[in-house]
Motif scaffolding. Structure first.
Motif, PDB file in Angstrom:
ATOM      1  N   LYS A  90      32.828  16.919  20.351  1.00 35.99           N
ATOM      2  CA  LYS A  90      33.177  16.640  21.593  1.00 35.99           C
ATOM      3  C   LYS A  90      34.136  17.839  22.091  1.00 35.99           C
ATOM      4  CE  LYS A  90      32.396  11.822  22.485  1.00 35.99           C
ATOM      5  NZ  LYS A  90      33.117  10.520  23.015  1.00 35.99           N
ATOM      6  N   ALA A  91      34.294  18.036  23.231  1.00 31.82           N
ATOM      7  CA  ALA A  91      35.368  19.003  24.030  1.00 31.82           C
ATOM      8  C   ALA A  91      35.762  18.572  25.309  1.00 31.82           C
ATOM      9  CB  ALA A  91      34.639  20.447  24.001  1.00 31.82           C
ATOM     10  N   TYR A  92      37.113  18.442  25.417  1.00 31.83           N
ATOM     11  CA  TYR A  92      37.449  18.025  26.541  1.00 31.83           C
ATOM     12  C   TYR A  92      37.139  16.964  27.218  1.00 31.83           C
ATOM     13  CZ  TYR A  92      39.352  22.895  26.150  1.00 31.83           C
ATOM     14  OH  TYR A  92      39.540  24.081  25.706  1.00 31.83           O
ATOM     15  N   GLY A  93      36.528  15.792  26.266  1.00 34.48           N
ATOM     16  CA  GLY A  93      36.050  14.782  26.860  1.00 34.48           C
ATOM     17  C   GLY A  93      34.376  14.519  26.983  1.00 34.48           C
ATOM     18  N   MET A  94      33.881  15.775  26.721  1.00 40.33           N
ATOM     19  CA  MET A  94      32.396  16.358  27.253  1.00 40.33           C
ATOM     20  C   MET A  94      31.714  16.299  25.823  1.00 40.33           C
ATOM     21  SD  MET A  94      32.682  18.552  30.353  1.00 40.33           S
ATOM     22  CE  MET A  94      33.435  19.942  29.509  1.00 40.33           C
ATOM     23  N   GLU A  95      30.205  16.205  25.751  1.00 42.87           N
ATOM     24  CA  GLU A  95      29.391  16.548  24.749  1.00 42.87           C
ATOM     25  C   GLU A  95      28.138  16.834  25.420  1.00 42.87           C
ATOM     26  OE1 GLU A  95      28.910  13.111  22.337  1.00 42.87           O
ATOM     27  OE2 GLU A  95      28.879  11.525  23.779  1.00 42.87           O
ATOM     28  N   SER A 129      35.751  27.791  39.074  1.00 45.07           N
ATOM     29  CA  SER A 129      36.475  28.672  40.071  1.00 45.07           C
ATOM     30  C   SER A 129      37.962  28.676  39.340  1.00 45.07           C
ATOM     31  CB  SER A 129      36.487  28.072  41.456  1.00 45.07           C
ATOM     32  OG  SER A 129      37.335  26.877  41.443  1.00 45.07           O
ATOM     33  N   ALA A 130      38.566  29.601  40.187  1.00 43.93           N
ATOM     34  CA  ALA A 130      40.202  29.599  39.506  1.00 43.93           C
ATOM     35  C   ALA A 130      40.834  28.368  39.611  1.00 43.93           C
ATOM     36  CB  ALA A 130      41.088  30.577  40.585  1.00 43.93           C
ATOM     37  N   ALA A 131      40.515  27.380  40.190  1.00 48.39           N
ATOM     38  CA  ALA A 131      41.490  26.041  40.336  1.00 48.39           C
ATOM     39  C   ALA A 131      40.611  24.924  40.362  1.00 48.39           C
ATOM     40  CB  ALA A 131      42.107  25.995  41.682  1.00 48.39           C
ATOM     41  N   SER A 132      39.195  25.164  40.105  1.00 44.33           N
ATOM     42  CA  SER A 132      38.486  23.781  39.789  1.00 44.33           C
ATOM     43  C   SER A 132      37.163  24.061  38.883  1.00 44.33           C
ATOM     44  CB  SER A 132      38.071  23.562  41.184  1.00 44.33           C
ATOM     45  OG  SER A 132      36.984  22.479  41.136  1.00 44.33           O
ATOM     46  N   ALA A 133      36.854  23.049  38.035  1.00 39.75           N
ATOM     47  CA  ALA A 133      35.539  23.210  37.298  1.00 39.75           C
ATOM     48  C   ALA A 133      34.827  21.719  37.230  1.00 39.75           C
ATOM     49  CB  ALA A 133      35.980  23.428  35.878  1.00 39.75           C
ATOM     50  N   ALA A 134      33.428  21.869  37.491  1.00 32.19           N
ATOM     51  CA  ALA A 134      32.681  20.796  37.475  1.00 32.19           C
ATOM     52  C   ALA A 134      31.328  21.269  36.644  1.00 32.19           C
ATOM     53  CB  ALA A 134      31.906  20.822  38.795  1.00 32.19           C
ATOM     54  N   PHE A 135      31.320  20.113  35.576  1.00 36.36           N
ATOM     55  CA  PHE A 135      30.344  20.319  34.578  1.00 36.36           C
ATOM     56  C   PHE A 135      29.298  19.096  34.529  1.00 36.36           C
ATOM     57  CE2 PHE A 135      33.814  22.512  32.868  1.00 36.36           C
ATOM     58  CZ  PHE A 135      33.539  23.591  31.860  1.00 36.36           C
ATOM     59  N   VAL A 136      28.007  19.508  34.655  1.00 34.12           N
ATOM     60  CA  VAL A 136      27.142  18.648  34.960  1.00 34.12           C
ATOM     61  C   VAL A 136      26.003  18.583  33.584  1.00 34.12           C
ATOM     62  CG1 VAL A 136      25.260  18.086  36.380  1.00 34.12           C
ATOM     63  CG2 VAL A 136      27.112  19.458  37.311  1.00 34.12           C
ATOM     64  N   PRO A 137      26.026  17.371  32.849  1.00 38.50           N
ATOM     65  CA  PRO A 137      25.238  17.014  31.797  1.00 38.50           C
ATOM     66  C   PRO A 137      23.731  16.981  32.173  1.00 38.50           C
ATOM     67  CG  PRO A 137      26.508  15.233  32.218  1.00 38.50           C
ATOM     68  CD  PRO A 137      27.152  16.354  33.138  1.00 38.50           C
ATOM     69  N   TYR A 138      22.973  17.677  31.490  1.00 42.53           N
ATOM     70  CA  TYR A 138      21.377  17.507  31.802  1.00 42.53           C
ATOM     71  C   TYR A 138      21.132  15.949  31.734  1.00 42.53           C
ATOM     72  CZ  TYR A 138      21.480  22.641  30.564  1.00 42.53           C
ATOM     73  OH  TYR A 138      21.680  23.956  30.574  1.00 42.53           O
ATOM     74  N   TYR A 139      21.552  15.292  30.983  1.00 42.50           N
ATOM     75  CA  TYR A 139      21.064  13.878  30.857  1.00 42.50           C
ATOM     76  C   TYR A 139      22.037  12.794  31.335  1.00 42.50           C
ATOM     77  CZ  TYR A 139      18.129  16.164  27.108  1.00 42.50           C
ATOM     78  OH  TYR A 139      17.328  16.978  26.559  1.00 42.50           O
ATOM     79  N   GLY A 140      22.695  13.323  32.286  1.00 45.06           N
ATOM     80  CA  GLY A 140      23.705  12.270  33.080  1.00 45.06           C
ATOM     81  C   GLY A 140      23.115  11.673  34.124  1.00 45.06           C
ATOM     82  N   MET A 141      21.947  12.086  34.788  1.00 47.61           N
ATOM     83  CA  MET A 141      21.226  11.630  35.963  1.00 47.61           C
ATOM     84  C   MET A 141      22.275  11.823  36.992  1.00 47.61           C
ATOM     85  SD  MET A 141      18.289  10.885  35.389  1.00 47.61           S
ATOM     86  CE  MET A 141      17.888   9.892  36.552  1.00 47.61           C
TER      87      MET A 141
END
Length: 389
Positions: free
Chosen positions: A298-303, A311-323
């Protein structure tokens, strides 16, 4: 009791999934069982639809692998090989794909296959001879140089990801021939069939996502991968040089909010539709990336795996299987941008990767002035990518 062909289960699986429709390719897959080229791999793994590493680096990442069968089937169907054709194959691997191509061009055809790794080339040659395909010529050299002694070719096919089209391949293809290669853009890799146009450009349609190891040698592209902090979070992006991983690690150190997109998409909808669209419509100050976290970590609460907008002040991570689930860090700017692009994609009727078009324009021509899509500067070409709507 009749002998059961172990390749039959794989053929049945590919047909069931809609990946196999050409009877000649089906016959080749049955005639050349995959396990003959992977004698040390577990038989259940060989006849599943998965890539099998042949050689790995110190981290355990594959530097050479036997391509997943569904991709092999797509590749062979895209090649549309005919008896008597002259084919150059870049990236020999185990020799399995070269053997399949030799079967399709028959004895009157010729297959030349190039492998940069000497040990792998020797093993592939032994595999081919042992299984009755000693007529395939294995050459140990840099694949980007092609193989002039047997040119010109009806088909040139690469089973390794390229950043730009090597000039030697263009010189060695017949005017009516085709070059089939996986080419990467913004981290996404697509298998494309290029044909040479009268104006000197190379045009491709009928593309699909792929995941081949990258070409090595003189045609290697720039570094497109970075790890974040000391974690197993790896980013893959064309503009990875714009990502300050130290600053990103500090941003990700804060707890994420779990958000949800307005449309819950599945993996196929992401890969075959929204991701290519998002890739071509990222903002000027944003970086679109694919991400992966090694299995079991896991990394930063994600897997797992997915795509990200940074962006410089924001980040959004979308998992493939997260619907539709999104890990949102810091401000909501990148999540709002993804939602905006999702709305635009849906308003256009959800265009799919089947509508993606690619054109390679030589750099000795004027810089293209485009009105749609995105222009990627490469070593020898400008790569124009757009949706045909």
């Amino acid at each position: 009791m009749p002998k059961v062909n172990p390749a039959q289960s794989l053929v049945d699986l590919l047909r069931e999934r809609g990946k196999l429709y050409d009877p000649r390719v089906e016959e080749a897959l049955l005639a050349i069982p995959r396990h003959l080229f992977l004698p040390d791999a577990p038989i259940e793994q060989v006849y599943d639809d998965q890539s099998i590493p042949v050689k790995t680096d110190l981290r355990g990442d594959a530097t050479c692998s036997d391509t997943m069968p569904s991709m092999v089937a797509h590749l062979l169907q895209q090649l549309s090989l005919q008896p008597g054709q002259n084919v150059l194959h870049i990236g020999t691997g185990t020799g399995y794909v070269s053997a399949l191509m030799a079967h399709l061009v028959h004895k009157e055809g010729t297959i030349t296959t190039i492998e940069i790794d000497r040990d792998i080339a020797k093993e592939a040659e032994a595999n081919l001879v042992r299984n009755g395909y000693g007529m395939v010529k294995v050459v140990n050299k840099d694949g980007a140089e092609g193989y002039a002694p047997r040119a010109a070719y009806d088909r040139i096919v690469a089973t390794c990801g390229i950043w730009d089209m090597p000039i030697a391949w263009i010189k060695q293809i017949k005017p009516e021939g085709r070059i089939i290669a996986p080419i990467w853009l913004d981290g996404l890799q697509v298998m494309a069939s290029f044909k040479l146009e009268a104006d000197g450009t190379l045009y491709a349609e009928n593309v699909m996502p792929s995941a081949f190891v990258y070409i090595r040698g003189i045609a290697e592209g720039p570094m497109v991968r970075k790890f974040v902090g000391s974690t197993e979070l790896m980013l893959l992006a064309d503009e990875i040089h714009e990502v300050d991983t130290v600053a990103l690690a500090m941003l990700l150190a804060n707890d994420a909010d779990i958000c949800y997109l307005s449309a819950p998409l599945n993996t196929i909808e992401y890969w075959y539709g929204f991701i290519p669209f998002m890739m071509l419509h990222e903002g000027d100050k944003d970086v679109f990336a694919l991400y992966t976290i090694r299995d079991g970590y896991k990394a930063y609460g994600m897997e797992g795996e997915g795509f990200a907008l940074l962006s410089a002040a924001s980040a959004a991570f979308v998992p493939y299987y997260g619907m539709g689930m999104v890990h949102c860090f810091a401000s909501s700017d990148t999540f709002i941008e993804i939602e905006k692009q999702l709305s635009a994609w849906q308003s256009l009727g959800r265009p799919t990767i089947s509508q993606l078009r690619l054109r390679l324009i030589p750099k000795d021509q004027p810089i293209p002035q485009i009105t749609m899509g995105k222009l990627y500067p490469r070593r020898h070409h400008y790569l124009h990518v757009w949706f045909d709507q």
